[in-house]
Design a protein around this motif. Structure first.
Motif, PDB file in Angstrom:
ATOM      1  N   LYS A  30     -49.121  -1.640   9.630  1.00 58.81           N
ATOM      2  CA  LYS A  30     -50.135  -2.678   9.402  1.00 58.81           C
ATOM      3  C   LYS A  30     -51.501  -2.175   9.840  1.00 58.81           C
ATOM      4  O   LYS A  30     -51.650  -1.588  10.900  1.00 58.81           O
ATOM      5  N   PHE A  31     -52.480  -2.415   8.985  1.00 60.75           N
ATOM      6  CA  PHE A  31     -53.852  -2.036   9.276  1.00 60.75           C
ATOM      7  C   PHE A  31     -54.749  -3.250   9.086  1.00 60.75           C
ATOM      8  O   PHE A  31     -54.563  -4.017   8.146  1.00 60.75           O
ATOM      9  N   SER A  81     -57.624   1.817   0.730  1.00 63.26           N
ATOM     10  CA  SER A  81     -56.599   1.565  -0.275  1.00 63.26           C
ATOM     11  C   SER A  81     -55.234   1.865   0.332  1.00 63.26           C
ATOM     12  O   SER A  81     -55.059   2.926   0.947  1.00 63.26           O
ATOM     13  N   THR A  82     -54.268   0.978   0.143  1.00 61.71           N
ATOM     14  CA  THR A  82     -52.914   1.240   0.653  1.00 61.71           C
ATOM     15  C   THR A  82     -52.280   2.404  -0.102  1.00 61.71           C
ATOM     16  O   THR A  82     -51.591   3.232   0.499  1.00 61.71           O
ATOM     17  N   ASN A  83     -52.513   2.506  -1.417  1.00 60.35           N
ATOM     18  CA  ASN A  83     -51.976   3.625  -2.189  1.00 60.35           C
ATOM     19  C   ASN A  83     -52.584   4.953  -1.752  1.00 60.35           C
ATOM     20  O   ASN A  83     -51.889   5.961  -1.631  1.00 60.35           O
ATOM     21  N   PHE A 125     -39.264   3.666   1.315  1.00 59.61           N
ATOM     22  CA  PHE A 125     -39.300   2.228   1.598  1.00 59.61           C
ATOM     23  C   PHE A 125     -40.249   1.842   2.732  1.00 59.61           C
ATOM     24  O   PHE A 125     -40.316   0.671   3.100  1.00 59.61           O
ATOM     25  N   ASP A 126     -40.982   2.809   3.319  1.00 57.50           N
ATOM     26  CA  ASP A 126     -42.016   2.427   4.279  1.00 57.50           C
ATOM     27  C   ASP A 126     -43.019   1.523   3.572  1.00 57.50           C
ATOM     28  O   ASP A 126     -43.316   1.705   2.389  1.00 57.50           O
ATOM     29  N   VAL A 127     -43.520   0.541   4.288  1.00 58.20           N
ATOM     30  CA  VAL A 127     -44.481  -0.416   3.735  1.00 58.20           C
ATOM     31  C   VAL A 127     -45.819  -0.207   4.433  1.00 58.20           C
ATOM     32  O   VAL A 127     -45.886  -0.165   5.659  1.00 58.20           O
ATOM     33  N   ILE A 128     -46.861  -0.072   3.646  1.00 55.73           N
ATOM     34  CA  ILE A 128     -48.224   0.069   4.155  1.00 55.73           C
ATOM     35  C   ILE A 128     -48.956  -1.202   3.750  1.00 55.73           C
ATOM     36  O   ILE A 128     -49.044  -1.503   2.558  1.00 55.73           O
ATOM     37  N   TYR A 129     -49.442  -1.961   4.737  1.00 53.20           N
ATOM     38  CA  TYR A 129     -50.146  -3.182   4.327  1.00 53.20           C
ATOM     39  C   TYR A 129     -51.381  -3.454   5.158  1.00 53.20           C
ATOM     40  O   TYR A 129     -51.528  -2.983   6.275  1.00 53.20           O
ATOM     41  N   THR A 130     -52.270  -4.188   4.551  1.00 53.91           N
ATOM     42  CA  THR A 130     -53.522  -4.557   5.175  1.00 53.91           C
ATOM     43  C   THR A 130     -53.918  -5.952   4.700  1.00 53.91           C
ATOM     44  O   THR A 130     -53.494  -6.390   3.632  1.00 53.91           O
ATOM     45  N   THR A 131     -54.714  -6.607   5.485  1.00 51.30           N
ATOM     46  CA  THR A 131     -55.251  -7.905   5.062  1.00 51.30           C
ATOM     47  C   THR A 131     -56.680  -7.767   4.540  1.00 51.30           C
ATOM     48  O   THR A 131     -57.299  -8.745   4.162  1.00 51.30           O
ATOM     49  N   SER A 166     -48.371  -1.465  -0.250  1.00 50.83           N
ATOM     50  CA  SER A 166     -47.724  -0.449  -1.079  1.00 50.83           C
ATOM     51  C   SER A 166     -46.401  -0.109  -0.426  1.00 50.83           C
ATOM     52  O   SER A 166     -46.280  -0.134   0.804  1.00 50.83           O
ATOM     53  N   VAL A 167     -45.411   0.228  -1.248  1.00 53.71           N
ATOM     54  CA  VAL A 167     -44.095   0.649  -0.766  1.00 53.71           C
ATOM     55  C   VAL A 167     -43.898   2.097  -1.192  1.00 53.71           C
ATOM     56  O   VAL A 167     -44.123   2.441  -2.350  1.00 53.71           O
ATOM     57  N   VAL A 168     -43.482   2.935  -0.251  1.00 49.79           N
ATOM     58  CA  VAL A 168     -43.292   4.359  -0.516  1.00 49.79           C
ATOM     59  C   VAL A 168     -41.937   4.590  -1.177  1.00 49.79           C
ATOM     60  O   VAL A 168     -40.901   4.158  -0.674  1.00 49.79           O
ATOM     61  N   LEU A 169     -41.955   5.252  -2.328  1.00 51.62           N
ATOM     62  CA  LEU A 169     -40.745   5.681  -3.031  1.00 51.62           C
ATOM     63  C   LEU A 169     -40.963   7.140  -3.406  1.00 51.62           C
ATOM     64  O   LEU A 169     -41.688   7.433  -4.347  1.00 51.62           O
ATOM     65  N   LYS A 170     -40.350   8.053  -2.660  1.00 52.47           N
ATOM     66  CA  LYS A 170     -40.598   9.458  -2.955  1.00 52.47           C
ATOM     67  C   LYS A 170     -39.351  10.276  -3.253  1.00 52.47           C
ATOM     68  O   LYS A 170     -39.444  11.318  -3.870  1.00 52.47           O
TER      69      LYS A 170
END
Length: 70
Positions: free
Chosen positions: A6-7, A12-14, A27-33, A56-60
Motif C-alpha cells: 500500500k502506498f 502509477s501502480t503498473n 498475485f502481489d497487489v500494488i495499491y494506492t489511494t 495492479s495485480v502481478v502475474l508473471k
C-alpha cells in the motif's frame, strides 16, 4: 502466498510493478489511494480521483499468464 503493498501516492501502480518486477511475486497487489499518472490499455491515460482504490495485480509466471481467462 501474496503480499499487499500500500502506498499513499504513486505515479502509477503498473509502472511500480514493472520497475520492481524482480522483487515481486505472482498475485502481489500494488495499491494506492492517490494515483498521479496512471496508464490504461493502449497507453491511454488512467484517471482516478483522490481516495479511490487503484491497484495492479502481478502475474508473471507462465502458469498465471496461460491460465488466466479473459
Amino acid at each position: 502466498m501474496f503480499n499487499v503493498l500500500k502506498f499513499d501516492s504513486l505515479e502509477s501502480t503498473n509502472k511500480y510493478g514493472k520497475e520492481n518486477l524482480k522483487e515481486l511475486n505472482d498475485f502481489d497487489v500494488i495499491y494506492t489511494t492517490n494515483q498521479l499518472n496512471g496508464k490504461g490499455r493502449k497507453d491511454r491515460k488512467w484517471l482516478s480521483n483522490k481516495d479511490s482504490l487503484t491497484f495492479s495485480v502481478v502475474l508473471k509466471s507462465p502458469y498465471c499468464i496461460n491460465n488466466f481467462d479473459t
